[in-house]
Design a protein around this motif. Structure first.
Motif, short mmCIF file in Angstrom:
data_model
loop_
_atom_site.label_atom_id
_atom_site.label_comp_id
_atom_site.label_asym_id
_atom_site.label_seq_id
_atom_site.Cartn_x
_atom_site.Cartn_y
_atom_site.Cartn_z
N ALA A 205 -3.54 -1.54 -8.55
CA ALA A 205 -3.22 -0.60 -9.62
C ALA A 205 -2.72 -1.28 -10.88
CB ALA A 205 -2.21 0.43 -9.17
N GLN B 54 2.68 1.39 -3.68
CA GLN B 54 1.94 1.48 -4.92
C GLN B 54 1.31 2.84 -5.21
OE1 GLN B 54 0.86 -1.35 -7.02
NE2 GLN B 54 2.02 -2.96 -6.05
N PRO B 55 0.78 3.51 -4.21
CA PRO B 55 0.16 4.79 -4.53
C PRO B 55 1.13 5.72 -5.24
CG PRO B 55 -0.38 4.16 -2.32
CD PRO B 55 0.63 3.19 -2.81
N LEU B 56 2.41 5.66 -4.85
CA LEU B 56 3.38 6.55 -5.46
C LEU B 56 3.57 6.18 -6.92
CD1 LEU B 56 5.87 6.81 -2.50
CD2 LEU B 56 4.05 8.36 -3.17
N LEU C 31 0.21 16.85 -7.70
CA LEU C 31 -1.18 16.50 -8.03
C LEU C 31 -2.11 17.63 -7.62
CD1 LEU C 31 -1.75 12.80 -7.00
CD2 LEU C 31 -1.02 13.75 -9.16
N LEU D 196 4.14 15.62 -5.43
CA LEU D 196 4.14 15.16 -6.81
C LEU D 196 3.39 16.12 -7.73
CD1 LEU D 196 3.54 11.41 -6.19
CD2 LEU D 196 5.59 12.47 -7.12
N VAL E 227 -4.83 13.50 -14.93
CA VAL E 227 -5.60 14.31 -13.98
C VAL E 227 -6.80 15.02 -14.56
CG1 VAL E 227 -5.48 16.33 -12.51
CG2 VAL E 227 -3.78 14.52 -12.30
N ILE F 60 -5.83 1.63 -5.17
CA ILE F 60 -4.71 1.66 -4.25
C ILE F 60 -3.86 0.40 -4.25
CG2 ILE F 60 -4.14 1.60 -1.81
CD1 ILE F 60 -5.62 3.85 -1.30
N VAL F 61 -4.46 -0.73 -4.12
CA VAL F 61 -3.63 -1.89 -3.81
C VAL F 61 -3.02 -2.52 -5.05
CG1 VAL F 61 -3.53 -4.08 -2.64
CG2 VAL F 61 -4.96 -2.27 -1.76
N THR G 205 -0.66 8.90 -13.07
CA THR G 205 -1.87 9.68 -13.26
C THR G 205 -1.60 11.15 -13.55
OG1 THR G 205 -1.89 9.84 -10.89
CG2 THR G 205 -3.45 8.31 -11.91
N CYS G 206 -0.33 11.54 -13.53
CA CYS G 206 -0.07 12.96 -13.70
C CYS G 206 -0.72 13.51 -14.96
CB CYS G 206 1.43 13.22 -13.74
SG CYS G 206 2.07 13.39 -12.07
N SER H 83 -8.10 17.61 -6.44
CA SER H 83 -9.13 16.71 -6.95
C SER H 83 -8.53 15.34 -7.22
CB SER H 83 -9.71 17.26 -8.25
OG SER H 83 -9.77 18.65 -8.21
N ALA H 84 -7.35 15.35 -7.83
CA ALA H 84 -6.74 14.07 -8.16
C ALA H 84 -6.33 13.33 -6.90
CB ALA H 84 -5.52 14.30 -9.05
N ARG I 191 1.45 4.73 -8.68
CA ARG I 191 0.18 5.06 -9.30
C ARG I 191 0.13 6.55 -9.64
NH1 ARG I 191 -3.87 3.52 -12.20
NH2 ARG I 191 -5.71 4.81 -11.86
N MET I 192 0.65 7.33 -8.72
CA MET I 192 0.55 8.76 -8.94
C MET I 192 1.38 9.22 -10.11
SD MET I 192 0.17 10.52 -5.26
CE MET I 192 1.50 9.64 -4.55
N HIS I 193 2.53 8.57 -10.31
CA HIS I 193 3.31 8.89 -11.49
C HIS I 193 2.45 8.74 -12.72
CE1 HIS I 193 7.31 9.80 -10.31
NE2 HIS I 193 7.35 8.80 -9.45
N HIS J 202 -7.69 9.70 -6.14
CA HIS J 202 -6.79 8.55 -6.24
C HIS J 202 -6.30 8.05 -4.90
CE1 HIS J 202 -6.68 8.62 -10.53
NE2 HIS J 202 -6.49 9.93 -10.50
N LEU J 203 -6.28 8.91 -3.90
CA LEU J 203 -5.70 8.50 -2.63
C LEU J 203 -6.68 8.56 -1.47
CD1 LEU J 203 -2.22 10.17 -2.76
CD2 LEU J 203 -2.73 7.75 -2.49
N TYR K 223 0.01 10.92 2.82
CA TYR K 223 -0.58 10.83 1.49
C TYR K 223 -0.77 12.23 0.90
CZ TYR K 223 -1.77 5.89 2.16
OH TYR K 223 -1.72 4.55 2.36
N THR L 241 -9.91 12.68 -15.20
CA THR L 241 -10.68 12.22 -14.04
C THR L 241 -11.43 13.38 -13.41
OG1 THR L 241 -8.56 12.32 -12.96
CG2 THR L 241 -9.52 10.14 -13.26
N LYS L 242 -10.77 14.51 -13.39
CA LYS L 242 -11.39 15.67 -12.75
C LYS L 242 -12.67 16.02 -13.49
CE LYS L 242 -9.45 19.53 -13.13
NZ LYS L 242 -8.24 20.34 -13.21
N ARG M 117 0.81 -1.21 0.00
CA ARG M 117 0.00 0.00 0.00
C ARG M 117 0.85 1.27 0.00
NH1 ARG M 117 -4.35 0.97 4.58
NH2 ARG M 117 -5.03 -1.14 4.20
#
Lengths: 307, 292, 291
Positions: free
Chosen positions: C291, A17-19, C183, C181, A29, C288-289, A25-26, C186-187, A21-23, C191-192, C174, A32-33, A14
């Protein structure tokens, strides 16, 4: 922990992965918004539409709205169902909420017809009322209670707390649980009036709302005494609920005795309108008072009008 | 932490639409609250004007059809019932949450949680029916009449337990694993980890659950009406019948007119004030602890 | 975690640890036992009445015979309206409270206070409010729409408060990481934070649905008593809980069908909760888990 991975592994996954994942989604964005925004917008639009649009115009059907007494409502709903089969263009909507609500709604024009499980009061005599059935009120005790009959005076003394033990009226040695109705119920008013009591003089141990609550309370308490609608009590006693109906002033409490007028504690079930009924309202009231609904009235354990 | 200081953490203006949307949502919620308050005040105004506040506390008893409006016994009924239910339900609800998080084997925990969720959705009338037909006669065998303050407390405790258990469970689920690993690394026992790390970390979440549960207990109508006996009096013992404010509203609203009806709305307002007092007290308590 | 800590060797902690284990197990057993008693007592009485016909037919003879088909449909529609009308504003308000305002700010405190007070309003008052506002003032009449919107008002405090707590408990790391990063909020939310808060959001939703499905007093005055199959959202429709209430409290000899109806209600609730849970888990895992 729903999964079989250990919490530690899960945790490791956990945090990492979010990190990652965030790469990813840059650049995603804005999409999704926009998506959230659109979804929210749609929901808001849907909401405002539901709030402010008017109901679809019913061109062919006429809706008849009845509100009021919960005692009358099941009967009125059954009558309405039969009325609909005879008049396919009419829909009968029955709502509950109490006798006073029925009277008020009829007066305010919120309902075509009000339902009341009592006669109109003097302050309500500007309205029109039509009796569709009769109902009686019976004293009930638990079936295991050896007391067979109570005199008028004994009932008054039990309800005012002068007699507190069944021994004093020929029962076993046990404290009496007095079950009374809540303030404002027409059954209560009728009962008090019949016995010449003031509600503040009554010393109850249990106060109930609806009939069935009274029956269940008395069924569950071998030393309770209460009073409820005769029809319901007769039905429940006949279907194995451990209650019994006590005679009142020598007259056996039964639907039959309400019908022939010998039972002293009876009340009318009324339909109430604000003005002289006309059109479909008159048709419905006439139908509800007619011979055609006799077995519906009996099926709800009320007493049909005498012919 | 929060993002209230614009542009310290997130220097972009891309979030403006979102913020407006959120404000719109909050506005909707606030409107609902205001509407209901206004409604209550408007409906209770005739009684406040004609009867006056003092008589709701000073009259001899509650006989609105005879012009007596003292609702203090019912207020006490509400308070006793809710407090009693909370006393029982808070420890057992938290215990249930801890059980499903850390004590039960995984398969049992899932089932257990499903059970609690299910209980959260059983209609109050079903609880009431059970209380009336099963619980009250049992209590009645101990001490007549059975429908009593005790029955009300037990039924309410059952009803609010799921609220406490579910919110506590959700709060416990959100405790950062790092805390727990830290506790384990320090060689704390399981209970040491729970009492020293997990529960303190979730205090606010659990408090929210308790508050919601208290609200549910105070606002509960049907079940209480069926099992409490509904006699307007100050109870001397757990076996005495009591009437709560909500049961009173449900019992009489359908038949009430004029000042009587308005008086019932006043008791609704009184219930809100009681809630306000409770929230305020909870706030003061938690603040005291925070600075201690 | 439990495996690692259960056999810790801290000598003083051991007795206390065992005691706590004992207390918690017995509390859980007590709760389970009580609830199984209640459920079997109330619901098993209804199982003999249950049949396909019971689920599809309309009620007859004031509900003593016949089924609950139209009532299930009405209940579902009321619930849909309530969820659709309450979840978006609740989520929005919760996000605003948790992420965009300080906990001690005047705005946050006053909103929270008024919500807590709203949560304490008795359901019957909601019913009367719904009747006065939705049915009469907005002219929706006794209808599924009125009922659903009234329930939406009622579950609003539950949804907002649980969602806010859920968001607040998401680790600050988070937020920092998301900010680092670059973000947008909203993102980061999408996402988090929302996925992280998902268990709490779902728990809140479950409580809300439970409360809505179980509600009687608020619905009698708004969605009404008519047990016909509804044609549209503007028709009056009787909810299951109202039906159960009417059968147990108002109709002599309705108990058996009331129990059957209660059983159906509980099963429906299990299905709805299960579906919500699965959807939420899937979404969360996707975010999250895994991805």
């Amino acid at each position: 922990m729903q999964s079989s991975i250990s919490p530690l592994q899960r945790m490791a996954g956990r945090t990492k992965q979010p990190l990652n994942r965030m790469h990813g989604t840059c650049e995603g964005v804005p999409v999704t918004k926009k998506l959230i925004f659109i979804v929210f917008l749609l929901l808001a639009a849907w909401l405002s539409w539901t709030l402010w649009s008017t109901p679809p115009a019913s061109s062919t059907t006429r809706k008849l709205v009845l509100t009021g007494s919960s005692t009358v409502a099941p009967l009125a709903a059954e009558i309405g169902r039969r009325f609909e089969t005879l008049h396919p263009d009419v829909r009968v909507d029955v709502q509950t909420g109490g006798s006073s609500r029925g009277v008020n709604d009829a007066r305010a024009g919120l309902a075509d017809i009000g339902m009341a499980s009592r006669a109109l009061k003097t302050s309500e005599e500007d309205l029109y009322s039509f009796t569709i059935a009769l109902d009686g009120i019976s004293i009930i005790v638990n079936r295991s209670n050896p007391a067979a009959a109570l005199s008028r005076q004994q009932i008054i003394e039990i309800y005012t707390g002068a007699i507190t033990n069944w021994r004093e009226v020929g029962g076993r040695d046990a404290p009496i649980t007095v079950v009374n109705k809540a303030e404002g119920h027409s059954t209560l008013e009728l009962f008090l009036h019949h016995f010449g009591l003031q509600n503040r003089a009554v010393k109850p141990q249990v106060i109930i709302g609806d009939n069935q609550q009274g029956i269940k309370t008395v069924a569950g308490n071998p030393n309770a005494i209460g009073y409820v609608s005769i029809g319901s009590a007769e039905y429940e006693a006949g279907h194995g609920t451990p209650i019994k109906l006590l005679p009142l002033e020598g007259v056996q409490a039964s639907v039959e005795n309400v019908r022939n007028g010998s039972f002293p504690l009876a009340r009318p079930l009324n339909l109430v309108t604000q003005s002289e009924p006309a059109g479909i309202v008159r048709d419905f009231i006439e139908f509800a008072r007619s011979e055609q609904v006799r077995e519906l009235v009996e099926a709800q354990y009320f007493v049909p009008l005498a012919r | 932490m929060n993002w209230s200081k614009l542009n310290t953490l997130f220097p972009s203006r891309a979030d403006q639409p979102l913020l407006w949307l959120l404000r719109l949502c909050a506005l909707t919620a606030a409107t609902v609250v205001l509407l209901i308050l206004t409604f209550l005040v408007i409906e209770s105004r005739p009684a406040l004007r004609d009867v006056g506040i003092a008589r709701f506390f000073g009259d001899r008893s509650w006989h609105p059809t005879e012009g007596e409006y003292n609702f203090m016994p019912m207020l006490s009924g509400t308070v006793y019932c809710s407090l009693g239910a909370l006393l029982l339900a808070v420890p057992s609800g938290i215990a249930a949450a801890l059980f499903s998080r850390w004590y039960a084997p995984a398969s049992v925990a899932g089932l257990f949680r499903r059970l609690i969720e299910l209980l959260a959705g059983i209609p109050s009338v079903v609880y009431g029916l059970w209380g009336l037909t099963t619980l009250a006669p049992l209590i009645g065998r101990l001490h007549a009449p059975g429908t009593s303050l005790l029955a009300g407390i037990l039924i309410l405790a059952l009803m609010i337990l799921p609220t406490i258990a579910l919110t506590a469970d959700a709060a416990l689920a959100a405790v950062p694993q790092a805390y727990l690993r830290g506790a384990a690394a320090l060689g704390l026992s399981r209970w040491g980890m729970i009492s020293g790390v997990a529960l303190p970390a979730t205090r606010s979440g659990i408090a929210t659950g308790i508050l919601l549960a208290a609200a549910r207990a105070m606002g509960e109508t049907m079940a209480v009406l069926m099992v409490c006996g509904n006699v307007v009096q100050y109870p001397d013992s757990l076996f005495d019948p009591v009437r709560t404010l909500t049961a009173n509203i449900a019992l009489e609203m359908a038949y009430a007119m004029g000042d009587h009806r308005a008086a019932l709305f006043v008791s609704g307002l009184a219930l809100m004030l009681l809630m306000l007092a409770m929230v305020g007290a909870a706030g003061l308590l938690s603040r005291g602890r925070r600075y201690a | 975690m439990p495996e690692a800590t259960a056999h810790s060797i801290a000598p003083l902690g051991i007795t206390r640890d065992r005691l706590a284990t004992f207390v918690i197990w017995s509390a859980a057993l007590l709760v389970t036992g009580l609830f199984l008693w209640l459920i079997s007592d109330i619901l098993l009485g209804g199982i003999t009445r249950l049949s396909w016909a019971f689920l599809t037919e309309p009620p007859f003879d004031a509900g003593r015979s016949g089924g609950i088909g139209p009532i299930i449909v009405s209940t579902g529609l009321i619930l849909l309206v309530a969820i659709a009308a309450s979840v978006p504003p609740a989520l929005g308000t919760a996000i605003l409270l948790a992420e965009f305002s300080r906990r001690e700010s005047l705005f946050g405190r006053s909103v929270r206070l008024s919500l807590d007070v709203l949560a304490g309003v008795p359901s019957i008052v909601f019913g009367l409010f719904g009747n006065a506002f939705f049915c009469i003032y907005l002219g929706l009449g006794f209808s599924i729409l009125s009922g659903g919107l009234t329930l939406a008002c009622m579950v609003l405090p539950i949804l907002i408060r649980t969602a806010e707590e859920g968001l607040r408990s998401a680790p600050d790391d988070y937020r920092l990481a998301a900010a680092a990063l670059g973000l947008s909020r909203s993102a980061a939310l999408m996402h988090l934070l929302l996925p992280t808060a998902m268990p709490a959001l779902i728990a809140g939703l479950m409580l809300g649905i439970g409360r809505a499905m179980a509600e009687t007093a608020a619905l009698i005055f708004t969605s009404g008593y008519v047990d016909r199959m509804p044609d549209s959202l503007w028709d009056s429709g009787r909810a299951l809980s109202v039906h159960i209430y009417d059968l147990t409290m108002n109709v002599a000899g309705g108990d058996a069908n009331a129990r059957a109806a209660a059983l159906v209600l509980v099963v429906l609730l299990l299905l709805v909760n299960g579906a919500a849970m699965t959807l939420a888990d899937r979404w969360r895992n996707a975010r999250i888990v895994t991805a």
